[in-house]
Write a protein that holds these residues in place. Sequence first.
Motif, PDB file in Angstrom:
ATOM      1  N   HIS A   1      87.366  77.234 -12.016  1.00  0.00           N
ATOM      2  CA  HIS A   1      86.998  76.611 -10.737  1.00  0.00           C
ATOM      3  C   HIS A   1      85.764  75.741 -10.974  1.00  0.00           C
ATOM      4  N   LEU A   2      85.370  74.983  -9.959  1.00  0.00           N
ATOM      5  CA  LEU A   2      84.245  74.070 -10.121  1.00  0.00           C
ATOM      6  C   LEU A   2      82.915  74.787 -10.302  1.00  0.00           C
ATOM      7  N   SER A   3      82.775  75.993  -9.752  1.00  0.00           N
ATOM      8  CA  SER A   3      81.541  76.741  -9.987  1.00  0.00           C
ATOM      9  C   SER A   3      81.327  76.963 -11.478  1.00  0.00           C
ATOM     10  N   ALA A   4      82.384  77.371 -12.171  1.00  0.00           N
ATOM     11  CA  ALA A   4      82.285  77.611 -13.611  1.00  0.00           C
ATOM     12  C   ALA A   4      82.103  76.301 -14.372  1.00  0.00           C
ATOM     13  N   LEU A   5      82.793  75.261 -13.950  1.00  0.00           N
ATOM     14  CA  LEU A   5      82.675  73.969 -14.631  1.00  0.00           C
ATOM     15  C   LEU A   5      81.243  73.435 -14.555  1.00  0.00           C
ATOM     16  N   LEU A   6      80.653  73.460 -13.364  1.00  0.00           N
ATOM     17  CA  LEU A   6      79.297  72.937 -13.208  1.00  0.00           C
ATOM     18  C   LEU A   6      78.283  73.799 -13.943  1.00  0.00           C
ATOM     19  N   ALA A   7      78.484  75.103 -13.940  1.00  0.00           N
ATOM     20  CA  ALA A   7      77.548  76.008 -14.617  1.00  0.00           C
ATOM     21  C   ALA A   7      77.543  75.791 -16.124  1.00  0.00           C
TER      22      ALA A   7
ATOM     23  N   ALA B   1      92.116  74.597  -3.453  1.00  0.00           N
ATOM     24  CA  ALA B   1      91.486  75.866  -3.104  1.00  0.00           C
ATOM     25  C   ALA B   1      90.011  75.635  -2.789  1.00  0.00           C
ATOM     26  N   LEU B   2      89.307  76.696  -2.406  1.00  0.00           N
ATOM     27  CA  LEU B   2      87.860  76.625  -2.239  1.00  0.00           C
ATOM     28  C   LEU B   2      87.261  76.080  -3.529  1.00  0.00           C
ATOM     29  N   PRO B   3      86.601  74.933  -3.499  1.00  0.00           N
ATOM     30  CA  PRO B   3      86.174  74.307  -4.760  1.00  0.00           C
ATOM     31  C   PRO B   3      85.069  75.057  -5.475  1.00  0.00           C
ATOM     32  N   LEU B   4      84.152  75.661  -4.724  1.00  0.00           N
ATOM     33  CA  LEU B   4      82.993  76.337  -5.311  1.00  0.00           C
ATOM     34  C   LEU B   4      82.948  77.782  -4.816  1.00  0.00           C
ATOM     35  N   PRO B   5      83.693  78.681  -5.437  1.00  0.00           N
ATOM     36  CA  PRO B   5      83.752  80.063  -4.949  1.00  0.00           C
ATOM     37  C   PRO B   5      82.543  80.909  -5.318  1.00  0.00           C
ATOM     38  N   ALA B   6      81.692  80.428  -6.239  1.00  0.00           N
ATOM     39  CA  ALA B   6      80.610  81.287  -6.732  1.00  0.00           C
ATOM     40  C   ALA B   6      79.273  80.560  -6.849  1.00  0.00           C
ATOM     41  N   PRO B   7      78.806  79.879  -5.784  1.00  0.00           N
ATOM     42  CA  PRO B   7      77.468  79.293  -5.863  1.00  0.00           C
ATOM     43  C   PRO B   7      76.413  80.387  -5.843  1.00  0.00           C
ATOM     44  N   ALA B   8      75.344  80.202  -6.616  1.00  0.00           N
ATOM     45  CA  ALA B   8      74.254  81.176  -6.568  1.00  0.00           C
ATOM     46  C   ALA B   8      73.479  81.056  -5.270  1.00  0.00           C
ATOM     47  N   LYS B   9      73.409  79.845  -4.718  1.00  0.00           N
ATOM     48  CA  LYS B   9      72.666  79.614  -3.477  1.00  0.00           C
ATOM     49  C   LYS B   9      73.465  78.698  -2.561  1.00  0.00           C
ATOM     50  N   VAL B  10      73.492  79.048  -1.272  1.00  0.00           N
ATOM     51  CA  VAL B  10      74.018  78.175  -0.228  1.00  0.00           C
ATOM     52  C   VAL B  10      72.920  78.084   0.823  1.00  0.00           C
ATOM     53  N   ILE B  11      72.267  76.940   0.889  1.00  0.00           N
ATOM     54  CA  ILE B  11      71.138  76.755   1.797  1.00  0.00           C
ATOM     55  C   ILE B  11      71.508  75.669   2.800  1.00  0.00           C
ATOM     56  N   CYS B  12      71.188  75.918   4.062  1.00  0.00           N
ATOM     57  CA  CYS B  12      71.631  75.044   5.138  1.00  0.00           C
ATOM     58  C   CYS B  12      70.449  74.513   5.924  1.00  0.00           C
ATOM     59  N   CYS B  13      70.582  73.282   6.373  1.00  0.00           N
ATOM     60  CA  CYS B  13      69.573  72.660   7.225  1.00  0.00           C
ATOM     61  C   CYS B  13      70.130  72.547   8.629  1.00  0.00           C
TER      62      CYS B  13
ATOM     63  N   LEU C   1      66.950  75.333  -8.119  1.00  0.00           N
ATOM     64  CA  LEU C   1      68.332  74.981  -7.835  1.00  0.00           C
ATOM     65  C   LEU C   1      69.052  74.751  -9.149  1.00  0.00           C
ATOM     66  N   ARG C   2      70.295  75.258  -9.226  1.00  0.00           N
ATOM     67  CA  ARG C   2      71.070  75.155 -10.459  1.00  0.00           C
ATOM     68  C   ARG C   2      72.427  74.537 -10.170  1.00  0.00           C
ATOM     69  N   PRO C   3      73.089  74.026 -11.198  1.00  0.00           N
ATOM     70  CA  PRO C   3      74.392  73.397 -10.997  1.00  0.00           C
ATOM     71  C   PRO C   3      75.365  74.310 -10.248  1.00  0.00           C
ATOM     72  N   GLY C   4      75.976  73.764  -9.232  1.00  0.00           N
ATOM     73  CA  GLY C   4      76.914  74.511  -8.410  1.00  0.00           C
ATOM     74  C   GLY C   4      76.325  75.035  -7.133  1.00  0.00           C
ATOM     75  N   ASP C   5      74.995  75.002  -6.977  1.00  0.00           N
ATOM     76  CA  ASP C   5      74.390  75.381  -5.705  1.00  0.00           C
ATOM     77  C   ASP C   5      74.768  74.352  -4.639  1.00  0.00           C
ATOM     78  N   VAL C   6      74.763  74.793  -3.386  1.00  0.00           N
ATOM     79  CA  VAL C   6      75.229  73.960  -2.275  1.00  0.00           C
ATOM     80  C   VAL C   6      74.150  73.886  -1.201  1.00  0.00           C
ATOM     81  N   ILE C   7      73.946  72.694  -0.665  1.00  0.00           N
ATOM     82  CA  ILE C   7      73.046  72.511   0.470  1.00  0.00           C
ATOM     83  C   ILE C   7      73.816  71.790   1.580  1.00  0.00           C
ATOM     84  N   LEU C   8      73.891  72.425   2.754  1.00  0.00           N
ATOM     85  CA  LEU C   8      74.496  71.811   3.922  1.00  0.00           C
ATOM     86  C   LEU C   8      73.421  71.049   4.691  1.00  0.00           C
ATOM     87  N   THR C   9      73.743  69.832   5.125  1.00  0.00           N
ATOM     88  CA  THR C   9      72.714  68.922   5.623  1.00  0.00           C
ATOM     89  C   THR C   9      72.581  68.872   7.137  1.00  0.00           C
ATOM     90  N   GLY C  10      73.313  69.704   7.872  1.00  0.00           N
ATOM     91  CA  GLY C  10      73.205  69.697   9.323  1.00  0.00           C
ATOM     92  C   GLY C  10      74.382  69.003   9.974  1.00  0.00           C
TER      93      GLY C  10
END
Length: 290
Positions: free
Chosen positions: A29-35, A71-83, A240-249
Amino acid sequence: MELATIRTAGGTCAAVRSADRWLPLGAPHLSALLAAGDWRTTAEAALAGTSPGAGVAGDAEGVPVGEAELALPLPAPAKVICCGLNYADHITEMGRDLPEHPTLFAKFADTLTGPTDEIAVPPAAQGELDWEAELAVVVGAELRSAGEEEARAGIAGYMLANDISVRDWQKRTLQWLQGKAWDATTPLGPVLVTADSIDPEAGIGITCEVNGDRRQNGNTKTLVFSAAALVAYVSQFTVLRPGDVILTGTPGGVGMGMQPPQYLSHGDTVVVEAEGLGRLANTIRFSTAH
């Protein structure tokens, strides 16, 4: 360049789009690819026909786009931070002043779900269920205390999200977490569009429809805090590391801001779309199980 996680007979695999086919990239999955760190080199090699992982999906020629299930592209982000409160019109409809600093909260990987998955809502969350169309930023490099230009260079790309919110739980306290982090309620995807292919500061139109009725119509050029500014800000207090996600509002038009408020019901279909980023389409199912 477009990257995705596609379903296969054996599970899932990361893939890159080449015209009308998805080419597998040797990661589940993309989580593993980016990591792995060399994700761009891997994707470019696949596009050039020199990737050794082409057989992962069971087809050396890849999977036709029309036959691929995303499928869900990033099933295993270490961080999901939202604004929260990052579009001026949404801030106004919520009765607040423009913020000096970003309003942040966290989600967990368990909160995420796929771009077309049904959203099973447990009884406790069936009161005031709301929609929030958002641009999601995907980190592509390790960032600590980054300046805005470093942060911009460290963005892998962008995708869509729908921050489905349980408003009655959110309003219980001043902390929003309990209204935002219900399992499998935040659709993400459908693809990762790399940062060299799209520019949210130039403006990306984002819409949300409920059962075909347009509820939100925003543009990322009106964000109070840009994607790069948010990445830089967050990196000041946590790496922040590859595969982490930030939602922008989310832009204006949420159910909570309507007069009277309107919320999602069993069987509703919520569609989030954006120019160049694709489409999320998720049906709400009220579950009787706890």
